[in-house]
Design a protein around this motif. Structure first.
Motif, mmCIF file in Angstrom:
data_model
loop_
_atom_site.group_PDB
_atom_site.id
_atom_site.type_symbol
_atom_site.label_atom_id
_atom_site.label_comp_id
_atom_site.label_asym_id
_atom_site.label_seq_id
_atom_site.Cartn_x
_atom_site.Cartn_y
_atom_site.Cartn_z
ATOM 1 N N MET A 80 0.840 -1.200 0.000
ATOM 2 C CA MET A 80 0.000 0.000 0.000
ATOM 3 C C MET A 80 0.875 1.250 0.000
ATOM 4 N N GLU A 81 0.511 2.207 -0.858
ATOM 5 C CA GLU A 81 1.169 3.513 -0.877
ATOM 6 C C GLU A 81 0.107 4.550 -0.568
ATOM 7 N N LYS A 82 -0.048 4.839 0.731
ATOM 8 C CA LYS A 82 -1.127 5.720 1.168
ATOM 9 C C LYS A 82 -0.793 6.268 2.545
ATOM 10 N N ALA A 83 -0.869 7.599 2.660
ATOM 11 C CA ALA A 83 -0.581 8.263 3.946
ATOM 12 C C ALA A 83 0.775 7.787 4.481
ATOM 13 N N LYS A 84 0.812 7.150 5.664
ATOM 14 C CA LYS A 84 2.087 6.742 6.261
ATOM 15 C C LYS A 84 2.576 5.391 5.744
ATOM 16 N N GLU A 85 1.699 4.636 5.082
ATOM 17 C CA GLU A 85 2.099 3.335 4.532
ATOM 18 C C GLU A 85 2.864 3.531 3.229
ATOM 19 N N THR A 86 3.932 2.748 3.050
ATOM 20 C CA THR A 86 4.704 2.850 1.805
ATOM 21 C C THR A 86 5.083 1.472 1.292
ATOM 22 N N CYS A 87 5.237 1.385 -0.034
ATOM 23 C CA CYS A 87 5.595 0.119 -0.673
ATOM 24 C C CYS A 87 7.107 -0.049 -0.791
ATOM 25 N N ILE A 88 7.858 1.008 -0.527
ATOM 26 C CA ILE A 88 9.316 0.961 -0.686
ATOM 27 C C ILE A 88 9.887 -0.076 0.273
ATOM 28 N N GLY A 89 10.644 -1.016 -0.273
ATOM 29 C CA GLY A 89 11.217 -2.094 0.530
ATOM 30 C C GLY A 89 10.342 -3.332 0.586
ATOM 31 N N SER A 90 9.133 -3.262 0.004
ATOM 32 C CA SER A 90 8.222 -4.411 0.041
ATOM 33 C C SER A 90 8.624 -5.454 -1.003
ATOM 34 N N TRP A 91 8.334 -6.731 -0.706
ATOM 35 C CA TRP A 91 8.568 -7.805 -1.671
ATOM 36 C C TRP A 91 7.454 -7.871 -2.711
ATOM 37 N N PHE A 92 6.316 -7.318 -2.393
ATOM 38 C CA PHE A 92 5.159 -7.460 -3.272
ATOM 39 C C PHE A 92 5.355 -6.661 -4.562
ATOM 40 N N ARG A 93 4.963 -7.277 -5.685
ATOM 41 C CA ARG A 93 5.151 -6.658 -6.999
ATOM 42 C C ARG A 93 3.967 -5.784 -7.417
ATOM 43 N N ILE A 94 2.844 -5.883 -6.667
ATOM 44 C CA ILE A 94 1.683 -5.043 -6.964
ATOM 45 C C ILE A 94 1.508 -4.035 -5.829
ATOM 46 N N VAL A 95 1.333 -2.779 -6.213
ATOM 47 C CA VAL A 95 1.147 -1.693 -5.244
ATOM 48 C C VAL A 95 -0.202 -1.027 -5.523
ATOM 49 N N VAL A 96 -1.020 -0.872 -4.492
ATOM 50 C CA VAL A 96 -2.217 -0.039 -4.633
ATOM 51 C C VAL A 96 -1.896 1.310 -3.993
ATOM 52 N N GLY A 97 -2.100 2.372 -4.763
ATOM 53 C CA GLY A 97 -1.639 3.681 -4.311
ATOM 54 C C GLY A 97 -2.689 4.760 -4.409
ATOM 55 N N SER A 98 -2.717 5.622 -3.422
ATOM 56 C CA SER A 98 -3.617 6.772 -3.404
ATOM 57 C C SER A 98 -3.002 7.905 -4.218
ATOM 58 N N VAL A 99 -3.774 8.441 -5.155
ATOM 59 C CA VAL A 99 -3.259 9.535 -5.985
ATOM 60 C C VAL A 99 -2.983 10.769 -5.133
ATOM 61 N N GLN A 100 -3.763 10.971 -4.070
ATOM 62 C CA GLN A 100 -3.544 12.119 -3.195
ATOM 63 C C GLN A 100 -2.173 12.046 -2.518
ATOM 64 N N THR A 101 -1.748 10.813 -2.208
ATOM 65 C CA THR A 101 -0.433 10.622 -1.581
ATOM 66 C C THR A 101 0.683 10.704 -2.622
ATOM 67 N N LEU A 102 0.502 9.992 -3.722
ATOM 68 C CA LEU A 102 1.568 9.889 -4.721
ATOM 69 C C LEU A 102 1.866 11.201 -5.429
ATOM 70 N N GLN A 103 0.886 12.074 -5.545
ATOM 71 C CA GLN A 103 1.097 13.308 -6.307
ATOM 72 C C GLN A 103 2.040 14.285 -5.602
ATOM 73 N N ARG A 104 2.282 14.087 -4.316
ATOM 74 C CA ARG A 104 3.169 14.996 -3.585
ATOM 75 C C ARG A 104 4.607 14.834 -4.069
ATOM 76 N N THR A 105 5.248 15.922 -4.346
ATOM 77 C CA THR A 105 6.589 15.896 -4.943
ATOM 78 C C THR A 105 7.571 15.084 -4.104
ATOM 79 N N LYS A 106 7.580 15.297 -2.784
ATOM 80 C CA LYS A 106 8.529 14.573 -1.916
ATOM 81 C C LYS A 106 8.294 13.070 -1.970
ATOM 82 N N ARG A 107 7.005 12.679 -2.058
ATOM 83 C CA ARG A 107 6.667 11.263 -2.112
ATOM 84 C C ARG A 107 7.111 10.662 -3.447
ATOM 85 N N LEU A 108 6.823 11.375 -4.532
ATOM 86 C CA LEU A 108 7.180 10.877 -5.863
ATOM 87 C C LEU A 108 8.685 10.692 -6.011
#
Length: 536
Positions: A80-108
């Motif tokens: 999950m890529e949403k709010a405080k949850e992040t996919c970075i470092g995860s083994w999973f190859r599928i990520v479900v992500g919130s556009v509100q979170t991902l659109q932030r420059t620091k997050r991207l």
């Protein structure tokens, strides 16, 4: 999971587009036809070839729904890529992500630009917004699939500015006909509601103005509902929370078991569960339930939030189109909305691909409502039957208009055949209802297309765009290969009173024309054009 036939076709078409070099493609499936299942299978097969997949949506419920469906249908877990949850470092190859979170420059910027190989956008009609575009531009090398339920050509035209192709589309009428969605019966009620004072904001009616305009009619609407909804499980869409709450109270005072849910409802899950379990028979909401909520037993939808946006309208109606045991159709209640300036969405917009037919169907339903007495109980009409009736009316009107056009054409002794006459003669629905969606289709016909149309005997000035010219030339070429009558042959014989010449062979038409020419361009004795059959 075994995919339905259309789901498998959709899945295969998406990979065909990607494999031939199309980077950004679109999938259109009606609400209730399993779009999440399809993109879950697409994601699984992308993972098989080593891709890292991002599934992006704008609401938490959609992300959770996608993650849950992927786990159940494919066995794959999602990061999950949403709010405080992040996919970075995860083994999973599928990520479900919130556009509100991902659109932030620091997050991207925490991700390499090639981190995702495939991006799937749920509810893709939202993807033209700045937030989505910021994310898509950052991961600009990824393959993109947009998934939407919207039938709106306006949306499709706009989406065509980003997506390069439409991989697959499954229509609402086809889904109903093939038994995957419930039939819809529409009923326009004779309650005239005035929206002429309602303003417009961001391309649609201002909800605050709608609430004010709607308020005086709520008691009358409840009385009308008593005639048609007493034994139904009904969802009502309203513009404002206060309007929704007021209508709930009015319904309860009229003998319904009504409840209300909104974004601030702390017991929202409990209310929805109670409604599903029949503690209530009417659920009022102020546009909360347009996406991410399903209750298959809903068999009546009332839209008291009039809209010009077909994607929004279809989402509201889609809350009631799923199949359920004991449910033989969905009742869709419409009203005589009065608005001076704007086209509203009506039941016709769910099924009619042609705007002219949609307007006629809406007029037919409204005429029946206007002709009724206040005490009458009206009969709901299956929307497919209503569309067929409207098509017949439109064809009759077109024929009348065509007769006038032909009279003018004869006066001007035009040598070439009007494309509208040709379309009508060969009874080609695809040509008659064609509307361009993508940028290249909307461009003017090219010089090469104009010359080709003239060579076939078609008057090119009446062909509005390159897409229509392409479709018309394709039909003409196929007819030539199949040895069918030419446009000029059809026109000449129809002008002599012969019927259905568009289905004749070139040779049959040629022989008859030779006989007419030999008779001084008069129909030979013993031939009645009205009853003449090909080859007589």
């Amino acid at each position: 999971m075994q995919l339905r036939s259309y789901q498998q076709e959709a899945h295969d078409s998406i990979f065909e587009e990607w494999n031939k070099g199309v980077q950004k493609t679109l999938l259109v499936l009606p609400t209730g036809c399993g779009k999440t299942i399809v993109f879950a299978e697409v994601a699984k097969d992308c993972v098989k070839i080593g891709d890292r997949v991002l599934i992006m949506a704008h609401r938490g419920e959609l992300l959770e729904q996608a993650s849950d469906k992927i786990a159940k249908s494919t066995g794959l877990k999602c990061a999950m890529e949403k709010a405080k949850e992040t996919c970075i470092g995860s083994w999973f190859r599928i990520v479900v992500g919130s556009v509100q979170t991902l659109q932030r420059t620091k997050r991207l910027e925490q991700f390499p630009k090639d981190y995702f190989d495939t991006i799937i956008i749920d509810e893709a009609h939202h993807c033209l917004s700045d937030g989505y575009q910021r994310v898509l531009e950052y991961f600009d090398s990824a393959k993109v699939l947009g998934v939407t339920a919207t039938p709106d050509r306006g949306d499709m035209r706009n989406l065509g500015s980003f997506f390069e192709s439409l991989a697959y589309q499954y229509t609402l009428p086809k889904a109903i006909k093939e038994g995957y969605l419930t039939p819809i019966k529409a009923l326009t009620l004779p309650l005239k509601m005035d929206l002429s004072g309602v303003g417009v904001q961001s391309g649609d009616f201002k909800v605050s103005d709608i609430g004010t305009a709607l308020d005086p009619y709520l008691e009358q609407i409840a009385k009308e509902m008593k005639k048609y909804c007493k034994d139904r499980k009904t969802v009502v869409f309203l513009p404002l929370v206060k309007t929704s709450q007021k209508f709930r109270d009015i319904l309860n005072s009229n003998g319904f078991k009504a409840t209300e849910v909104n974004g601030d409802s702390k017991d929202r899950a409990e209310i929805l569960k109670d409604f599903e379990n029949d503690k209530y028979n009417v659920l009022c909401n102020s546009m909360l339930l347009t996406e991410g909520w399903d209750c298959p037993s809903v068999d009546c939808i009332i839209v008291l939030r009039p809209t010009k946006v077909r994607s929004l309208y279809s989402q509201m109606v889609g809350r009631g189109t799923r199949l359920c045991e004991g449910k033989d159709h969905l009742l869709l209640l419409d009203f005589l909305w009065h608005t001076e300036r704007h086209e509203l969405c009506h039941p016709a917009n769910l099924i009619c691909e042609n705007d002219e037919v949609a307007k006629q169907m809406t007029k037919n339903l409204e005429d029946k409502a206007s002709a009724s007495l206040p005490e009458d109980v009206l009969e709901a009409i299956d929307i497919e039957d209503a569309e067929k009736e409207a098509q017949s009316d439109v064809i009759a009107q077109r024929e009348e208009s065509l007769a006038k056009q032909l009279a003018e054409m004869r006066k001007r002794k035009r040598k070439l055949v009007d494309p509208l006459q040709f379309e009508m003669s060969i009874m080609d629905q695809d040509l008659q209802s064609y509307t361009p969606s993508f940028g290249w289709e909307m461009a003017p016909a090219s010089e090469k297309q104009i010359k080709a149309l003239e060579k076939y005997g078609i008057y090119p000035d009446s062909v509005d765009n390159a897409g229509k010219a392409t479709l018309l030339l394709d039909r003409l070429h196929k007819r030539q290969e199949e040895g069918l009558a030419t446009p000029k042959q059809i026109r000449l014989l129809e002008n002599k009173g012969f019927k259905q010449v568009g289905t004749w062979s070139f040779e049959s038409a040629r022989k008859l024309i030779n006989r007419i020419a030999a008779s001084g361009w008069r129909v030979p004795n013993g031939i009645d054009p009205a009853t003449y059959k090909e080859g007589d």
